[in-house]
Enzyme design. Structure first.
Site, mmCIF file in Angstrom:
data_model
loop_
_atom_site.group_PDB
_atom_site.id
_atom_site.type_symbol
_atom_site.label_atom_id
_atom_site.label_comp_id
_atom_site.label_asym_id
_atom_site.label_seq_id
_atom_site.Cartn_x
_atom_site.Cartn_y
_atom_site.Cartn_z
ATOM 1 N N GLY A 195 -5.058 -9.014 -0.236
ATOM 2 C CA GLY A 195 -5.252 -9.572 1.097
ATOM 3 C C GLY A 195 -4.021 -10.135 1.770
ATOM 4 O O GLY A 195 -4.120 -10.736 2.844
ATOM 5 N N GLU A 199 -4.401 -8.151 -6.597
ATOM 6 C CA GLU A 199 -4.662 -6.753 -6.224
ATOM 7 C C GLU A 199 -4.131 -6.425 -4.837
ATOM 8 O O GLU A 199 -4.911 -6.184 -3.915
ATOM 9 C CB GLU A 199 -6.175 -6.499 -6.239
ATOM 10 N N PRO A 200 -2.828 -6.408 -4.655
ATOM 11 C CA PRO A 200 -2.306 -6.101 -3.326
ATOM 12 C C PRO A 200 -2.447 -4.618 -2.986
ATOM 13 O O PRO A 200 -2.210 -3.756 -3.827
ATOM 14 C CB PRO A 200 -0.820 -6.476 -3.440
ATOM 15 N N GLY A 201 -2.854 -4.346 -1.769
ATOM 16 C CA GLY A 201 -2.935 -2.962 -1.298
ATOM 17 C C GLY A 201 -2.025 -2.803 -0.089
ATOM 18 O O GLY A 201 -0.912 -2.274 -0.189
ATOM 19 N N ARG A 202 -2.501 -3.344 1.040
ATOM 20 C CA ARG A 202 -1.760 -3.239 2.297
ATOM 21 C C ARG A 202 -0.302 -3.656 2.166
ATOM 22 O O ARG A 202 0.597 -2.984 2.679
ATOM 23 C CB ARG A 202 -2.443 -4.150 3.335
ATOM 24 N N ARG A 228 -7.577 2.673 12.997
ATOM 25 C CA ARG A 228 -7.585 1.207 12.970
ATOM 26 C C ARG A 228 -7.649 0.579 14.352
ATOM 27 O O ARG A 228 -8.135 -0.530 14.498
ATOM 28 C CB ARG A 228 -6.384 0.666 12.168
ATOM 29 N N TYR A 273 -10.660 -1.901 14.800
ATOM 30 C CA TYR A 273 -10.333 -3.345 14.806
ATOM 31 C C TYR A 273 -9.420 -3.763 15.953
ATOM 32 O O TYR A 273 -8.922 -4.885 15.952
ATOM 33 C CB TYR A 273 -9.581 -3.751 13.529
ATOM 34 N N CYS A 328 -12.203 13.879 21.564
ATOM 35 C CA CYS A 328 -13.121 13.775 22.705
ATOM 36 C C CYS A 328 -13.883 12.471 22.605
ATOM 37 O O CYS A 328 -15.075 12.444 22.273
ATOM 38 C CB CYS A 328 -14.073 14.944 22.701
ATOM 39 N N GLU A 329 -13.179 11.392 22.886
ATOM 40 C CA GLU A 329 -13.690 10.044 22.651
ATOM 41 C C GLU A 329 -12.775 9.143 23.469
ATOM 42 O O GLU A 329 -11.583 9.059 23.170
ATOM 43 C CB GLU A 329 -13.529 9.769 21.147
HETATM 44 C C1 LIG Z 1 -9.360 -4.056 -0.269
HETATM 45 C C2 LIG Z 1 -9.258 -4.795 -1.529
HETATM 46 C C3 LIG Z 1 -8.004 -5.150 -2.028
HETATM 47 C C4 LIG Z 1 -6.720 -4.901 -1.281
HETATM 48 O O1 LIG Z 1 -6.672 -5.637 -0.101
HETATM 49 P P1 LIG Z 1 -5.324 -5.654 0.792
HETATM 50 O O2 LIG Z 1 -5.723 -6.467 1.970
HETATM 51 O O3 LIG Z 1 -5.052 -4.241 1.145
HETATM 52 O O4 LIG Z 1 -4.269 -6.260 -0.035
HETATM 53 C C5 LIG Z 1 -7.951 -5.789 -3.244
HETATM 54 N N1 LIG Z 1 -9.076 -6.067 -3.954
HETATM 55 C C6 LIG Z 1 -10.313 -5.731 -3.493
HETATM 56 C C7 LIG Z 1 -11.488 -6.059 -4.300
HETATM 57 C C8 LIG Z 1 -10.438 -5.096 -2.261
HETATM 58 O O5 LIG Z 1 -11.656 -4.781 -1.824
#
Ligand SMILES: *Cc1c(COP(=O)(O)O)cnc(C)c1O
Length: 431
Positions: A248, A290-293, A330, A334, A361-362
Site C-alpha cells: 500500500g 507486500e509492496p506492489g505499486r 485507472r 478512479y 467507443c466510450e
Molecule cells: C493489492 C495488495 C497488495 C499490494 O498493494 P500495493 O498498493 O500495490 O502496494 C499487497 N497485499 C495485498 C493483500 C493486496 O491485496
C-alpha cells in the site's frame, strides 16, 4: 520537472533507461509499455537493505504480483530475493512458469476457488492467506485428503482508516477482505484454525489500503496486529510467529504526490514493532510486507501516437491517442492523475491544456483531462508517466483492441518481455 530516472536528449526526446523513446516507438510501435529495469531493481534493493537493517534479516519483502505480472517480472523479483504474492491460479501459473520457488509464494484472495486451492496445494505453495471460514474448511479438507499439513495465515481487518480513495481502502470493517477484529470474528477464526488437524497457523496478515502516504496508519496497524497476536497467546496459549503487514505504499504520479521514503517507513514500523513486543514480552515475529505499486509504478511509462487534435472553442482540446482505457483503465475507474509529456518534443513548454482521449467507443475513455503538456499535433509521441503498476495488469481487449507489448529498458538496451497481442491471439478461443 522530470523524475530522476528520465532525461531529455539534445534532440528534445524523452529518454528512459538510456533509450530514446522516439527510437523505441519506431522499433516496437505504439502503444507501448516501457519499464525501467534499473529503477525496479534499485527499489527492490532498497526494500531488501532496509529489511536487513531493521529486522536483522528476520523478514522478507513479498512482491504483490497483481501490480504487474509476467514471467520476466517474476524472474526479476526472484533474483532480487523477494517472495511473491499471488491472488489467482493464473498468477500462480505465471510464477511457476518463470521458475519461482513455490515455497516462497504467498496465496491471497477473498474467494479462491476449489480448483485454485487444490492447485496451490499440489504445487506446494508455501504460504496460504485464509480470508474466510468456508475457505479455512476447504483447505483443511484438501489437506486431509492429501495427507499433509498446510501452513496458513489469517487475513485480518484491523479497522484502520488509511485516508485513501474509498475504492481501494481495504482495512476497515466494511470490507470484503478478511476477518474483523472488533466483532470477535478474527479470534474465533484463530480458534477454529487451531482445532483443525491439518493446518499450521503461522501468522496473521493485514493490508490497510493502497497509495498511502502516511506512516501513521502502518504503525497503528502493526500495533493493533501485535496486540491481537498477544490476545491469541493469552486466549489459546499459541504464539503465532509471522506478521504480514501487506502493501500500500504510495508513489509519485504527479507533483501533488509526496511519497515517504520507504526506508523511513521501514524504520518507523520496525521501531514500533520492537517497542510493542518489548511491552508485551512477545517474541519479535518474522515480518513480511507486500509492496506492489511501489516496486513497479514509477518505473513504467506508456508511449502513444497522437491521431488527431480536436480543439472545441470554449470547451476543451481533445488529443486522441492510439490506446486508452484498454491499456490504462485507472482514469475511468478512479480518476487517477498522471503527468503527460510530449515525448518527441519533451523540451517544449507545457503550456497547452489537453484532454487525452483513448480510442474506445466510450465517452469516458480518457487518460487525463485538462492536463498541461507541450502543444501536440497528429503523429507526435505522447508519454504518460508512472504507468508501471495496475496498467498492463488491468488491461482489457474491449473493442477487440490488442494489448500493447511490454519492453524492459536497461543501460540503453531494450528487450521485449511481453509480445504485442495479435489479431490471431484475439480469436484464439473463439469457436
Ligand atoms: C493489492 C495488495 C497488495 C499490494 O498493494 P500495493 O498498493 O500495490 O502496494 C499487497 N497485499 C495485498 C493483500 C493486496 O491485496
Amino acid at each position: 520537472m522530470l523524475p530522476e530516472h528520465l532525461k531529455v536528449n539534445e534532440e528534445g526526446h524523452l529518454v528512459v533507461g538510456g533509450c530514446d523513446t522516439v527510437d523505441l516507438a519506431e522499433q516496437f510501435g505504439t502503444p507501448l509499455y516501457v519499464m525501467d529495469e534499473g529503477l525496479i531493481r534499485k527499489i527492490c534493493r532498497a526494500y531488501k537493505d532496509s529489511f536487513a537493517m531493521y529486522y536483522g534479516g528476520q523478514g522478507t519483502p513479498v512482491y504483490a504480483s497483481k501490480a504487474f505480472c509476467c514471467k520476466e517480472m517474476c524472474r526479476i523479483v526472484k533474483s532480487e530475493g523477494f517472495d511473491l504474492e499471488i491472488v489467482s491460479g493464473g498468477e500462480l501459473y505465471t510464477a511457476l512458469a518463470a521458475g519461482f520457488d513455490p515455497a516462497h509464494i504467498h496465496f491471497n484472495g477473498n474467494n479462491k476457488t476449489c480448483e485454485e486451492i487444490r492447485y496451490a496445494l499440489e504445487q506446494k505453495v508455501g504460504h496460504i492467506l485464509v480470508d474466510n471460514i468456508e475457505e479455512l474448511h476447504l483447505i483443511q479438507k484438501f489437506s486431509e485428503v492429501m495427507n499433509r499439513v498446510t501452513t496458513v495465515s489469517l487475513r485480518i481487518k484491523p479497522g484502520i482508516d488509511a485516508h485513501t480513495h474509498q475504492f481501494i481502502r481495504t482495512g476497515q470493517i466494511d470490507s470484503k477482505f478478511g476477518f474483523a477484529l472488533e466483532t470477535g470474528e478474527a479470534m474465533q477464526a484463530v480458534q477454529e484454525t487451531l482445532a483443525l488437524p491439518n493446518l499450521d497457523l503461522e501468522g496473521v496478515q493485514c493490508h490497510i489500503g493502497s497509495q498511502i502516504f502516511d506512516i501513521a496508519p502502518f504503525v497503528e496497524a502493526a500495533k493493533v496486529m501485535l496486540q491481537f497476536m498477544q490476545d491469541v497467546r493469552e486466549k489459546t496459549g499459541v504464539t503465532v510467529r509471522v506478521l504480514d503487514l501487506g502493501g500500500g505504499f504510495g508513489i509519485r504520479y504527479t507533483d501533488a504526490d509526496q511519497p515517504v521514503p520507504y526506508n523511513d517507513y521501514m524504520r518507523e514500523v520496525s521501531t514500533a514493532i520492537h517497542k510493542k513486543c518489548r511491552e508485551l514480552s512477545f517474541p519479535v515475529p518474522y515480518v513480511y510486507i507486500e509492496p506492489g505499486r511501489s516496486v513497479v509504478g514509477e518505473a513504467g511509462l506508456t508511449l502513444y501516437t497522437v491521431g488527431s487534435v480536436k480543439e472545441i472553442p470554449g470547451v476543451r482540446n481533445y488529443v486522441a491517442v492510439d490506446g486508452g482505457m484498454t491499456d490504462n483503465p485507472r482514469y475511468i475507474l478512479y480518476q487517477s492523475a498522471y503527468d503527460v509529456l510530449l515525448a518527441n518534443h519533451a523540451d517544449r513548454a507545457p503550456d497547452y491544456t489537453a484532454t487525452v482521449a483513448g480510442r474506445c467507443c466510450e465517452s469516458g475513455d480518457l487518460i487525463q483531462e485538462n492536463v498541461k503538456m507541450g502543444k501536440p499535433k497528429a503523429g507526435d509521441l505522447i508519454a504518460v508517466l508512472s504507468t508501471g503498476a495496475y496498467n498492463y495488469s488491468m488491461a482489457s481487449n474491449y473493442n477487440r483492441v490488442c494489448r500493447p507489448p511490454v519492453i524492459m529498458v536497461r543501460g540503453g538496451s531494450p528487450r521485449v518481455v511481453v509480445r504485442r497481442e495479435s489479431y490471431e491471439d484475439l480469436i484464439r478461443n473463439d469457436l
